[in-house]
Design a protein around this motif. Structure first.
Motif, short mmCIF file in Angstrom:
data_model
loop_
_atom_site.label_atom_id
_atom_site.label_comp_id
_atom_site.label_asym_id
_atom_site.label_seq_id
_atom_site.Cartn_x
_atom_site.Cartn_y
_atom_site.Cartn_z
N LEU A 59 -14.73 -34.21 22.83
CA LEU A 59 -13.34 -34.64 23.04
C LEU A 59 -12.37 -33.46 23.07
N ASP A 60 -12.91 -32.24 23.12
CA ASP A 60 -12.09 -31.02 23.25
C ASP A 60 -11.09 -30.84 22.13
N GLY A 61 -11.31 -31.48 20.99
CA GLY A 61 -10.40 -31.30 19.87
C GLY A 61 -9.02 -31.88 20.06
N ILE A 62 -8.87 -32.80 21.02
CA ILE A 62 -7.55 -33.41 21.28
C ILE A 62 -7.31 -34.51 20.24
N PRO A 63 -6.26 -34.40 19.44
CA PRO A 63 -6.07 -35.34 18.33
C PRO A 63 -6.06 -36.82 18.73
N LEU A 64 -5.35 -37.19 19.78
CA LEU A 64 -5.30 -38.60 20.16
C LEU A 64 -6.69 -39.11 20.53
#
Length: 702
Positions: free
Chosen positions: A205-210
């Motif tokens: 998830l590429d470290g994307i918070p949402l």
């Protein structure tokens, strides 16, 4: 006054609803930049956590900004022209001013170091840049923290790029996923056995918070290894062999799309239809706007619960019971889906119909026991009202906009949105000829929200417009109170008294008829007080209070209390005056009337001084200064130069001495809104009045 009062915080920052994870270096960088820049913009893609970081940084910075920390959420703002209105509303400035609103905002914010947080600027970027540049130029103590997908482009702007969370088994992305997974599934724990899978999910998830938060919720129905495999297969479908990694924005859309696929067909349909709301909705609104076809109204509550479980929809846990909203990125996905279904026009039309009905219900019940509820409800629905107003102005039927803008006269006039109301009414009137139904109502409403104190011509135009409205609706035409006031200004008191002879007779009716009947009594009391006829003023004010009591009405009854108190001061009965003035203040505070709140606060200065409480009166002098500027006034000059304030400052300074007087005024001006109202109501700054609100009128502190 104690240190607890002097150090009271001002602002409208929301409490943080869950644990904040990571971002230590970004927070340190933001803190260090306040010394070198007054404008800092957090940039980055949607879902990367800009808004949450900004709120966290604002909480941490409160001690550095004693003038207040104010959050202006712009994601629901569809019309860039209303950006200044949004700033005014969020910072507690009532728009009851005929000055340019941006000038009033600058004056309102010029009260020591303060921080303004503008969240989600990219869709109103040009107007944000213009307003920020003006504010920074005219408010020396102001700093601005903005979030946007691109820079504002204002001279002196500092940029901080917000990137996805660091990856790795012991980094922030894993920490955030673990925190949200534990919240969703309390039995979940990060262990040596599952740490590698969690890290792989975060990397996918590429470290994307949402994206991490949406994925964590899936653990309610999937074990961690199944969740990882599901992500792999879902993402692989959308990645070509030539592009082994997804761009960040594509990763987010894919993560949301994956959540979308896991919804049932009816959940997807509801998600799409809910995207027409701005600023949230309640169950009744969702049932009306979103039903149709395969989706029955009776199913919507259960479907909302299911979407909440999946974190597509958030149920608000504070302030308003039974209210829901969606993150802007999630709502945009739903809006795209709605367009793909070809339903956007039909659902938007139902949204408009629902809020037209809401406005009509509010008007019908405004002068009654539901008044406070309607003031609260319309303030909560302000963003949706704006969407409906824009929709009505785009509709081919020109009477739709006239009817909606005119019907909301009570919201514009009594709840502190006169400037915004003028703008909408002018747009509606410009596009419709006079013979179109609703034109007379809109004309009267426009004149009502344009009238200024002591403006004789404007006052007469309001009365004349009401005569047209009453004749058009076949209503009794009451005496013209504003014309009576105009005659009094011109020195024709005898003739004005004749106009009031039978002004309270006749049944009420729509379009403000009852309002005008009550206003007649209020203006008559005002004129009598101005002539020094305090006994007669008290009699008329009692009639006004009785007429309002029959309806269970608060807003106009408070003016009856005000004039009873004013008469009490004039007759040398300060203790009686205090009782009535405090009743007026509590009512004005409850129904979001900042103008009335400020006026009553001034009356309390006189009552306290006459009752032998000069120190309290001096503190209220400071309170009143803040309240008047929060009301967007004075319209005709600087509040400190008025005869009333000069005279009471002179009297109180003579009694207390220069030092004690200045300290009391300073302390009063520095009180939080709740403490200020408590001081005025019972003489102590601790606590809040019974039935307190989380914030001041319009959803923001004064």
């Amino acid at each position: 006054m104690g240190a607890s009062v002097r150090n009271s915080r001002r602002g409208n920052l929301p409490s943080e609803s869950n644990t904040f994870v990571g971002r230590g270096s970004e927070l340190a960088r933001i803190s260090s930049l306040w010394g070198s820049s007054r404008l800092l913009t957090l940039t980055g893609p949607g879902g990367v956590g800009k808004s949450r970081l900004a709120v966290r940084a604002a909480h941490a910075a409160q001690a550095a900004f004693p003038g207040g920390v104010w959050l202006v959420e712009l994601s629901d703002l569809r019309n860039a022209d209303l950006l200044t209105n949004a700033v005014a509303e969020a910072t507690g400035l009532t728009e009851q001013t005929l000055r340019p609103l941006l000038v009033a905002v600058c004056k309102h914010l010029d009260d020591g170091p303060l921080l303004l947080v503008l969240d989600t600027c990219e869709h109103v970027l040009d107007e944000c840049a213009r307003v920020v540049q003006e504010l920074l130029a005219h408010v020396p103590g102001l700093c601005v923290l903005a979030t946007s997908r691109q820079p504002l482009g204002v001279p002196g702007e500092q940029l901080l790029s917000v990137t996805p969370l660091p990856l790795g088994e012991h980094d922030d992305a894993v920490g955030l996923f673990t925190a949200r997974a534990t919240a969703a599934v309390p039995s979940f724990a990060l262990t040596d056995a599952n740490r590698a899978d969690v890290a792989a999910i975060c990397a996918r998830l590429d470290g994307i918070p949402l994206a991490l938060e949406l994925a964590a919720v899936r653990l309610r129905g999937l074990p961690i290894d199944r969740l990882l495999r599901g992500l792999d297969s879902r993402f692989d479908l959308l990645v070509s062999p030539a592009r082994p990694r997804l761009a960040r924005h594509q990763t987010l859309r894919t993560a949301i799309g994956w959540s979308h696929e896991l919804c049932t067909p009816l959940e997807r349909l509801l998600w799409a239809r809910l995207s027409v709301f701005a600023g949230g909705w309640d169950v009744e609104a969702a049932e009306f706007v979103c039903h149709g076809g395969p989706l029955d109204a009776e199913e919507i509550l259960a479907l909302l619960a299911s979407l909440t479980e999946k974190s597509i929809v958030t149920r608000e846990s504070h302030g308003v019971a039974g209210r829901y909203r969606m993150l802007d990125t999630v709502r945009t996905f739903g809006a795209d889906w709605l367009t793909g279904l070809g339903e956007q026009d039909a659902v938007r039309a139902r949204h408009l119909d629902y809020f037209r009905w809401t406005a009509r219900q509010g008007e019908a019940e405004w002068l009654g026991p539901g008044q406070r509820m309607w003031a609260e409800r319309l303030s909560v629905e302000h963003a949706n009202l704006r969407v409906a107003l824009e929709q009505s102005l785009a509709a081919p039927e020109r009477e739709t906009a006239l009817e909606l803008t005119g019907t909301l006269w009570y919201f514009w006039f009594a709840c502190g949105f006169a400037d915004e109301g003028r703008g909408y009414l002018e747009r509606a009137l410009r596009r419709a000829p006079e013979h179109v139904p609703g034109h007379t109502l809109a004309t009267w409403a426009h004149r009502l929200v344009t009238v200024a104190p002591d403006d004789v011509d404007a006052a007469e135009s309001v009365s004349a417009a009401y005569v047209w409205l009453a004749q058009e609706r076949h209503l009794p035409v009451p005496a013209l109170p504003l014309t009576g006031a105009s005659l009094a200004v011109r020195g024709e008191s005898a003739r004005s008294a004749l106009l009031y002879g039978s002004s309270t007779q006749g049944p009420g009716g729509g379009g403000g008829a009852e309002f005008f009947q009550l206003l007649t009594l209020a203006v008559q009391a005002y004129l009598l007080a101005g002539q020094g006829a305090f006994e007669r003023c008290a009699v008329v004010a009692e009639r006004l209070r009785a007429a309002c009591a029959k309806r269970g009405e608060l807003w106009m009854r408070a003016w009856g209390d005000f004039f009873v108190a004013l008469a009490g001061i004039g007759l040398g009965r300060p203790q009686d005056a205090l009782v009535s003035a405090r009743a007026a203040l509590e009512a004005k505070w409850r129904v979001h009337d900042r103008f009335g709140t400020a006026a009553v606060a001034d009356l309390l200065i006189a009552a306290e001084a006459a009752g032998g409480e000069p120190e309290r009166a001096a503190r209220l002098l400071g309170v009143g200064t803040r309240l008047w500027y929060a009301a967007g006034l004075p319209q005709l000059g600087d509040i400190e130069t008025t005869v009333f304030r000069r005279e009471y400052a002179r009297r109180l300074r003579a009694v207390l001495g220069d030092t004690a007087f200045a300290e009391a005024v300073r302390e009063g001006r520095g009180l939080s809104p709740e403490a200020a109202i408590r001081l005025a109501l019972d003489g102590t700054p601790d606590g809040v009045p019974d039935g307190d609100r989380d914030s001041a009128p319009g959803g923001a502190d004064l």
